[in-house]
Design an enzyme around this catalytic site. Structure first.
Site, mmCIF file in Angstrom:
data_model
loop_
_atom_site.group_PDB
_atom_site.id
_atom_site.type_symbol
_atom_site.label_atom_id
_atom_site.label_comp_id
_atom_site.label_asym_id
_atom_site.label_seq_id
_atom_site.Cartn_x
_atom_site.Cartn_y
_atom_site.Cartn_z
ATOM 1 N N ASP A 95 0.889 -1.370 0.066
ATOM 2 C CA ASP A 95 -0.003 0.111 -0.107
ATOM 3 C C ASP A 95 0.883 1.092 -0.167
ATOM 4 O OD1 ASP A 95 0.981 -0.303 2.383
ATOM 5 O OD2 ASP A 95 -0.934 -0.278 3.671
ATOM 6 N N HIS A 96 2.080 1.177 0.633
ATOM 7 C CA HIS A 96 2.918 2.368 0.669
ATOM 8 C C HIS A 96 3.616 2.665 -0.629
ATOM 9 C CE1 HIS A 96 1.844 1.921 4.910
ATOM 10 N NE2 HIS A 96 2.836 3.072 5.207
ATOM 11 N N ASP A 160 4.124 -1.080 11.535
ATOM 12 C CA ASP A 160 3.648 0.079 11.125
ATOM 13 C C ASP A 160 2.896 0.690 12.377
ATOM 14 O OD1 ASP A 160 2.491 1.617 8.530
ATOM 15 O OD2 ASP A 160 1.496 1.965 10.094
ATOM 16 N N ARG A 448 -1.023 12.374 10.230
ATOM 17 C CA ARG A 448 0.263 13.078 10.261
ATOM 18 C C ARG A 448 0.131 14.194 9.407
ATOM 19 N NH1 ARG A 448 3.636 7.687 11.265
ATOM 20 N NH2 ARG A 448 3.072 7.459 13.529
ATOM 21 N N SER A 643 6.751 7.073 12.826
ATOM 22 C CA SER A 643 6.683 5.828 12.412
ATOM 23 C C SER A 643 7.343 4.669 13.206
ATOM 24 C CB SER A 643 7.239 6.043 10.843
ATOM 25 O OG SER A 643 7.838 4.753 10.389
ATOM 26 N N ARG A 645 9.149 2.611 11.373
ATOM 27 C CA ARG A 645 10.292 2.334 10.454
ATOM 28 C C ARG A 645 11.501 1.981 11.193
ATOM 29 N NH1 ARG A 645 9.711 8.219 7.565
ATOM 30 N NH2 ARG A 645 7.604 7.492 7.680
HETATM 31 C C1 MIC Z 1 3.699 6.137 8.340
HETATM 32 O O1 MIC Z 1 2.509 6.585 8.560
HETATM 33 O O2 MIC Z 1 4.271 6.998 8.749
HETATM 34 C C2 MIC Z 1 4.212 4.999 7.826
HETATM 35 C C3 MIC Z 1 4.834 5.124 6.500
HETATM 36 O O3 MIC Z 1 2.914 4.190 7.676
HETATM 37 C C4 MIC Z 1 5.172 4.331 8.832
HETATM 38 C C5 MIC Z 1 5.644 3.159 8.456
HETATM 39 C C6 MIC Z 1 6.916 3.162 7.560
HETATM 40 O O4 MIC Z 1 7.537 4.213 7.830
HETATM 41 O O5 MIC Z 1 6.895 2.426 6.477
HETATM 42 C C7 MIC Z 1 4.466 3.964 10.007
HETATM 43 O O6 MIC Z 1 3.649 4.775 10.496
HETATM 44 O O7 MIC Z 1 5.049 3.279 11.016
HETATM 45 FE FE1 SF4 Z 2 -0.282 4.518 5.172
HETATM 46 FE FE2 SF4 Z 2 0.768 5.353 7.368
HETATM 47 FE FE3 SF4 Z 2 -0.706 6.820 6.116
HETATM 48 FE FE4 SF4 Z 2 -1.662 5.159 7.365
HETATM 49 S S1 SF4 Z 2 -0.445 6.609 8.186
HETATM 50 S S2 SF4 Z 2 -2.183 5.833 5.171
HETATM 51 S S3 SF4 Z 2 -0.291 3.489 7.161
HETATM 52 S S4 SF4 Z 2 1.342 6.034 5.156
#
Ligand code: MIC
Ligand code: SF4
Length: 755
Positions: A95-96, A160, A448, A643, A645
């Site tokens: 999805d990313h 995640d 975010r 995140s 990550r």
């Molecule tokens: C996000 O919302 O920042 C992400 C991308 O979903 C991350 C995960 C990632 O960095 O791959 C998260 O929230 O953990």
């Molecule tokens: Fe995707 Fe993270 Fe955004 Fe949710 S917050 S839609 S998991 S990038």
């Protein structure tokens, strides 16, 4: 029928005995969070009461979910663990990595081509190790999990931070780094410090323009981005029962933004309705048999002050819609008050985009509420002043919303329907209306809104609101528009007012889908070959990290003293860098490039102590690495917020950073540092942060005695030869010290599996 129903039934079979046993050892009525935690102990039956916020506890989660951007590193690590199959049900969701540009049909094709190598890798690893695979376009991980896998009273982890979304269906669902997921995939316990408990009592009812999103926007304003750290937030009260299941999901989802370990709600009728609507009568029936175990004991909600460490009360009757932002999700302002604030702060009033989607707010109900506003723009002849982008949460939601005419309503407004994926929420957005770094404002229903997050532009002011409020503001094109009081001028020059949004909780004709995008793994995947080309720029097999020796911790150079907010987006940026998430050396070229250097307030410009010159953070660090010198990163509060990550830990580790010393950490990031065999330390005396100078060298004088509960002493040598002694606290337990000594947690697993 639900996936893994036998597993769910066996959780319920054990639940009564374990919860009753826990009530006995704890010696008082239990919250829902405690019931779930105590019924998922690695050791089975509860035999002692844990101290909240203190004791490390081994848990046995029921399932794991990974998304494409983090799964690559998680599975590259799992491949090293030497196991034939994952030990608990696991899924991977693509999805990313899908960029939003022209609309779903074209964008998905492009992504399937540009990221073919990564998707193929994930598909074959999943097939090999018995992991369910959700193809690109199937949907956003947390919506797909809520629709298919989440179940009341269950415990899951996911790579995640928004895994917490599944709290909307009464789970304890926790975001972790990939290395934590690898432990559980490998059949080992998963460790967590027993959380503190925050109760949120919701009285009254939401109505009119106020939505579930506003509950969490309000909570974020109260708790701020770190107020939930180390805690589970448990919502209850009449107001909670009256929220839909996906609305509860929204609230839990954004608990990540206050740093909470997770959030949850007790099982109720809204959850049962949702389970049945999503073809899981079997789960609803099984849950109904143990209903009283899937919520707190009555005494707890009757006298919450006695059972929670902190209590917040929100009267939903008085709750007003909010917009939070810019640049941080906890800057909460009631709609209607934004005009004044925007003028004071120079935030552009004109709104260029309204984006609806993300795992937070992309349910059928969300789309229906926003569509009820969009429809009025058409019938009342109001020409929308901003552009619209929509990302449905899953193919099932998209298909159903299309069938029911919701998408057509948006399209009539000129909206672009992007792929069922993260898209702009993670910077996967080719935004064509901006030429350069122009100052501008957007509103979205995401969670975010850190600087640069959606479109890479540091001057984009992003505000977070409910989907219906985003629709209204985008139609008006003005940040200070208050649909509850203000009017708009339509194409006939008449003054018109938007009516309150109307939502449909669950599709009256039921959900439908043709191809949900799921691939079941082979029963026996042992013959599946996983290919990683040695010349690939996107995937790289991992080499184990060598332990950091006490000698290497003498003469450590300061790499950067980060100033202010330093989120994982600052440490390992997403957007265009997402393409390197499976290639450690390549992605390491973005290490800390978003962090602000405290000495010159610039990003990606630090002093190289070997040459005296200034350079980018990764280049400078590579110079230290080449010279065989370890380095340290210094930071402020809530370092590593955002995140899950683990790249934010693995990259510095790969480049030779040995320690991170900050005022405080976000939970997942602190664990990620420990897992990768680094030192994650906090100032015993916060003001020591001010003593750190640009040319400092650090000696970890007592690292040879690294022990549980014993702070470390750091000698800081300044350029003029003067010295300061700094005490650094840590939260390492015995096994975590073992990870440090062996170089990483994975090295420990490998060694244990080898014998
Ligand atoms: C996000 O919302 O920042 C992400 C991308 O979903 C991350 C995960 C990632 O960095 O791959 C998260 O929230 O953990
Ligand atoms: Fe995707 Fe993270 Fe955004 Fe949710 S917050 S839609 S998991 S990038």
């Amino acid at each position: 029928m639900a996936f893994d129903i036998e597993m769910i039934k066996s959780v319920y079979t054990n639940m009564a005995k374990r919860v009753d046993g826990a009530r006995e050892v704890v010696g008082k009525p239990l919250t829902l969070s405690e019931k779930i935690l105590y019924s998922h102990l690695w050791d089975g039956e509860p035999s002692k009461a844990f101290k909240r916020g203190k004791d490390y506890v081994d848990f046995a989660p029921d399932r794991i979910a990974c998304q494409d951007a983090t799964a690559q590193m998680a599975l590259l690590q799992f491949m090293q663990a030497g196991k034939p199959k994952v030990a608990v049900p696991t899924t991977v969701h693509c999805d990313h990595l899908i960029q939003a540009k022209s609309g779903a049909a074209v964008d998905l094709k492009v992504a399937n081509k540009t990221s073919a190598e990564v998707f193929d890798f994930l598909e074959s690893v999943s097939n090999k190790y018995g992991i369910g695979f959700w193809k690109p376009g199937a949907g956003i991980i947390h919506q797909v999990v809520l629709e298919n896998y989440a179940f009341p009273g269950g415990m899951m982890i996911g790579t995640d931070s928004h895994t917490v979304n599944a709290g909307g269906l009464g789970m304890v669902a926790i975001g972790v780094g990939g290395a934590d997921a690898v432990d559980v995939m490998a059949g080992m316990a998963w460790e967590l410090k027993f959380p503190r408990l925050i109760g949120v009592k919701l009285t009254g009812n939401i109505s009119g323009w106020t939505s579930a999103k506003d509950v969490i926007l309000k909570v974020a304003g109260i708790l701020t981005v770190k107020g939930g750290t180390g805690a589970i937030i448990e919502y209850f009260g009449e107001g909670a029962k009256n929220l839909s299941c996906t609305g509860k999901g929204t609230i839990c989802n954004m608990g990540a933004e206050v740093g909470a370990t997770t959030s949850t709600f007790g099982y109720d009728d809204s959850m049962e309705r949702y389970l049945r609507a999503t073809d899981r009568n079997d789960v609803a029936d099984a849950a109904n048999m143990v209903r009283e175990y899937l919520t707190a004991d009555d005494e707890v909600y009757a006298n919450p002050g006695q059972y929670f460490d902190e209590l917040i009360e929100i009267d939903l009757n008085g709750l007003r819609p909010h917009l939070n932002g810019p640049f941080t999700p906890d800057l909460a302002t009631p709609v209607g008050k934004l005009g004044v604030k925007a003028k004071e702060n120079g935030w552009p009033i004109q709104v260029d985009w309204g984006l609806i989607g993300s795992c937070t707010n992309s349910s059928y109900e969300d789309l229906s509420r926003a569509a009820s506003i969009a429809k009025q723009a058409v019938t009342k002849k109001i020409r929308p002043k901003s552009d619209f982008g929509i990302n449905p949460g899953s193919e099932q939601i998209r298909y159903t919303a299309e069938r029911d005419g919701l998408l057509e309503t948006f399209e009539k407004l000129g909206a672009t329907v992007f792929t069922n994926a993260c898209g702009p929420c993670i910077g996967q957005w080719d935004r064509s209306d901006l030429k350069g770094d122009e100052k501008n404002t957007i509103v979205h229903s995401f969670n975010r809104n850190f600087s640069k997050r959606a479109d890479g532009n540091p001057n984009t002011h992003a505000f977070v609101g409910s989907p219906e409020m985003v629709a209204a503001i985008a139609i008006s094109g003005k940040l200070d528009f208050d649909p509850m009081h203000d009017t708009l001028i339509n194409e006939d020059g008449e003054e018109v007012k938007l009516d309150e949004p109307m939502g449909i909780e669950l599709p009256p004709l039921g959900f439908a889908v043709e191809d949900a995008g799921y691939l079941e793994p082979d029963e026996d995947g042992s013959g599946v070959e996983v290919k990683v080309s040695p010349t690939s720029e996107r995937l790289q097999l991992l080499n184990p990290f060598a332990p950091i020796s006490p000698e290497e911790l003498q003469g450590v150079k300061l790499l950067i003293k980060a100033f202010g907010k330093c989120t994982t987006d600052h440490i390992s940026m997403a957007g265009p860098w997402l393409r390197f998430r499976g290639h450690l050396d390549n992605i390491a070229n973005n290490t800390l490039i978003g962090a602000i250097n405290a000495f010159n307030k610039r990003t990606n410009l630090v002093k190289n102590q070997l040459t005296g010159g200034y350079g980018g953070v990764p280049d400078t660090q590579r110079a230290y690495k080449a010279a065989g010198i370890k380095s340290i990163v210094v930071g402020d509060h809530n370092y590593g917020e955002g995140s899950s990550r683990e790249h934010a830990a693995m990259q510095p580790r790969h480049l030779g950073v040995a320690a991170v010393l900050v005022k405080s950490f976000a939970r997942i990031h602190e664990t990620n540092l420990k897992k990768q065999g680094m030192l994650g330390l906090t100032f015993a005396n916060e003001s020591d942060y001010d003593k750190i100078q640009e040319d400092d060298t650090f000696n970890f004088i007592d690292i040879a005695d690294f022990a549980v509960g014993k702070p470390l002493t750091l000698e800081v040598v300044h350029a003029d030869g003067s010295k300061d002694t700094i005490i650094a606290n840590h939260t390492y337990n015995e096994s975590q010290i073992g990870w440090f000594k062996e170089g990483s947690a994975l090295n420990v697993i490998k060694r244990e599996n080898a014998v």
